[in-house]
Design an enzyme around this catalytic site. Structure first.
Site, PDB file in Angstrom:
ATOM      1  N   SER A  39      -6.109  18.928 -12.707  1.00 15.42           N
ATOM      2  CA  SER A  39      -5.977  19.051 -14.388  1.00 15.42           C
ATOM      3  C   SER A  39      -7.461  19.634 -14.599  1.00 15.42           C
ATOM      4  O   SER A  39      -8.344  19.277 -13.900  1.00 15.42           O
ATOM      5  CB  SER A  39      -5.812  17.479 -14.657  1.00 15.42           C
ATOM      6  OG  SER A  39      -6.197  17.372 -16.337  1.00 15.42           O
ATOM      7  N   TYR A  82      -7.295   8.031 -14.660  1.00 17.78           N
ATOM      8  CA  TYR A  82      -6.703   9.326 -14.444  1.00 17.78           C
ATOM      9  C   TYR A  82      -7.755  10.324 -14.122  1.00 17.78           C
ATOM     10  O   TYR A  82      -7.583  11.123 -13.238  1.00 17.78           O
ATOM     11  CB  TYR A  82      -6.099   9.663 -15.785  1.00 17.78           C
ATOM     12  CG  TYR A  82      -5.223  10.940 -15.832  1.00 17.78           C
ATOM     13  CD1 TYR A  82      -4.223  11.219 -15.026  1.00 17.78           C
ATOM     14  CD2 TYR A  82      -5.855  12.073 -16.536  1.00 17.78           C
ATOM     15  CE1 TYR A  82      -3.680  12.511 -15.237  1.00 17.78           C
ATOM     16  CE2 TYR A  82      -5.412  13.062 -16.652  1.00 17.78           C
ATOM     17  CZ  TYR A  82      -4.397  13.456 -15.838  1.00 17.78           C
ATOM     18  OH  TYR A  82      -3.710  14.505 -16.064  1.00 17.78           O
TER      19      TYR A  82
END
Length: 259
Positions: free
Chosen positions: A139, A152
């Site tokens: 990501s 995360y």
């Protein structure tokens, strides 16, 4: 000769389902892993009806410590070897780390880090034998500190670092290792994380199908990293222009707007 498959985790929806479609359309037999067997069966049926090789469906919860054993057993039972691993499964939770459920946050680590690492290593001999590859879904968050989604963001930093190191180690063995780092993607991720898409999604988002297509092309051409979309490619460049402390504060302020 043993038949080979592409193993795809998190294949029941979003980017994972699109990866299944892309690999199948390019002649790969796919093995689909996710918790929701009904969705896996529906996707498998769609792929088979399109004239592709029948997918192998493996219902499995990657949060569980024995997930790797269950996946390996299912593949052994099917009599196939793994040629490519697509570590797509992952999730995040929005909120301050010290205020959220600790077990839920450790589950992020179990899926985003432990399962990804285990499957990459478990099938490495097969990948080397078939000169295949690993495609890890990172990501843009992996380039940033992430107050408001600390676990995360940290997990995706691990994915980026691990992928690059593993790429260097496996290159002499003929194995491709690529990380795809999308920005916001319209999917179930936001709902599970606990926030609604905002300005960043409107500006930087790329469809799940586009991420899968670019990720596939990047793996097949042996790219180190793939940044889907135009806008997202400038983010790592911009990060070099500002001190880390400034970036940390800016991300923190941005995350506060999601509450």
């Amino acid at each position: 000769m043993t038949e080979v498959v592409t193993l795809i985790t998190g294949a029941s929806a979003g980017i994972g389902a699109e990866f299944a479609r892309v690999f199948a359309s390019n002649g790969h037999r796919v093995a689909l892993v996710a918790r929701r067997v009904d969705r896996l069966n529906k996707l498998a049926g769609e792929i088979a009806v399109a004239g592709r090789a029948a997918p192998i469906v493996i219902p499995c919860d990657l949060e569980q410590p024995d997930a790797g054993d269950k996946i390996a057993a299912a593949l052994d039972e099917a009599g196939v070897d793994v040629e490519f691993v697509v570590n797509n499964a992952g999730f995040g939770l929005f909120g301050n780390a010290i205020e959220m459920d600790r077990a839920a946050q450790l589950s992020i680590i179990a899926v985003n880090i432990r399962a990804l690492t285990e499957l990459s290593l478990r099938f490495s001999d097969s990948l080397i034998r078939h000169r295949g590859g690993i495609l890890n879904v990172g990501s843009i968050a992996g380039f940033l500190p992430g107050p408001g989604m600390a676990i995360y963001y940290a997990s995706k930093a691990y994915v980026l670092s691990f992928t690059e190191a593993l790429r260097q180690e496996l290159a002499p063995r003929g194995v491709r290792v690529t990380v795809v780092c999308p920005g916001p993607v319209p999917s179930e991720f936001q709902a599970r994380a606990g926030f609604s898409p905002g300005f960043d999604s409107a500006v930087l988002n790329v469809s799940a199908a586009d991420v899968a297509r670019e990720g596939y092309r990047g793996l097949m051409s042996n790219k180190r990293a793939v940044m889907p979309g135009v806008g997202i490619k400038i983010v790592p460049l911009l990060l070099r222009l500002f001190p880390r402390g400034f970036i940390l504060a800016a991300v923190g302020r941005f995350q506060l707007r999601k509450r």
